[in-house]
Design an enzyme around this catalytic site. Sequence first.
Site: not given
Length: 465
Positions: A118, A141, A188
């Site tokens: 990302k 982010n 995650h």
Amino acid sequence: MELKNKRVLVVGLGKSGVAAARFLAAHGARVTVSDAKADAGGQETPALLEMGIAVETGTHGERTFVDQDLIVVSPGVPVDLPQLEMARRNGLSIIGEVELAYRFLKGKIIAITGSNGKTTTTTLVGEILKHVGFHVQVGGNIGTPVIDLVAESRNDGWTVLEISSFQLETIVDFRPKIAAILNITPDHLDRHGSMDAYIAAKARIFENQAKGDSVVLNNRDPICRGFVEAGSAIAVPSEVQTVWFEKHGEVGKGACVIDGKICWLDDKTTGIMLPSEVPLKGEHNLENVLAAVACAMLAGCAPKVIREAVMKFKAVDHRLQFISTVDGVEYYNDSKATNVDATIKALESFVGGIHLILGGKDKESDYTVLLPLLRARAKHVYTIGSAAEKIELQLGREVPLTHVETLSNAVKLASEHAVAGDVVLLAPACSSFDQFNNYEHRGKVFRGLVESLLTKKLAHAKGGR
Ligand code: ADP
């Protein structure tokens, strides 16, 4: 969205929570912030109090979650927090900082998500659009919280956002003009609970997209492919244009490598550049470049400008970043490899002779998937941090492995074992919070250790003369 005199609770006082609280207060809302950590807010707290914001730390008082008009929840806060569940049952509207910002942002949005890549891809897309001369802001982010991009956003500009699965969990109407999902691999899972929940969170990036919007997907990723299959439970809305990226071969529409050239395919084929002109290591970075090319072509950038911007691009810090060569041994910092897939990609980027530093805080990962590559390309594994024992149990019988506890021991021992032509690679497959503040801290410590090896070596060489 009217904020004047609205009672708004911000849950979580991290960077984006603080930014949201300031924004809300500046727009006339009556703001309370709440964070379970006693030292949350830190140096920011006096300024928040000065703005008339009520600050609660060390607990989430139940009363705090009542008598509010809106709750803005930070990405670090689990969405199933009991106090939030209660607020939800009471009919309160709960949104994240990304959603709040979306309601005020001007111009077009490119939103990029994925398990890995990302930051690299978002930064690259931002650089390409800037090189064209567009008005561009980059954040989410990475770097700047989205809410802090609102003030400078322009109707004729672009906002390029890195968006995590946690941020996507709390969107409502967020609708990017261009969305991209780079890949979906296990990450995650400690927080999302299951792979299905994680996939569902990622897929929310396209849930509000409609006619005129595009989604960029990885042709090699089975989960991405699933989003366009008939009968799939989670599907790209039918009026949204799907664009693919593919590192080996053709796609219907999108960015791909054909006959050794990076191309853009739509009704015709447009050559962009050669893969050898990409200044980043590893096939995964070729994928990131292809995704960025697709976003940039959709945004109307000229192929020549895209090529120039890609050629100028440098690895973002802590992402498979070359540090130095000491005694013929190359040292690479991939501290951001905080999951197993990123470590696989790092291992794939070198032909052999790898001394791999693994470990940190485990995220319920399965390290055995590293075994084929470790057997083929690694000479030795050094384990650090709280995950070291689990890793040793899973890999220790299969590959040469030493439990060294700390990064400093790891660099010391690896530098003793490695011979010219080898690579010492920090790609730990774990998060850093057991021994470091964050992955940047871990990467900087690694860099410091390598630099002191180099200094010692130079001093030694001088002394010897
Ligand atoms: P993110 O922001 O998604 O964490 P980064 O660009 O910061 O992505 O890279 C995170 C880690 O993943 C780094 O270790 C990097 O080398 C690796 N990586 C980068 N791009 C990819 C990709 N497309 N697929 C797999 N791993 C990748």
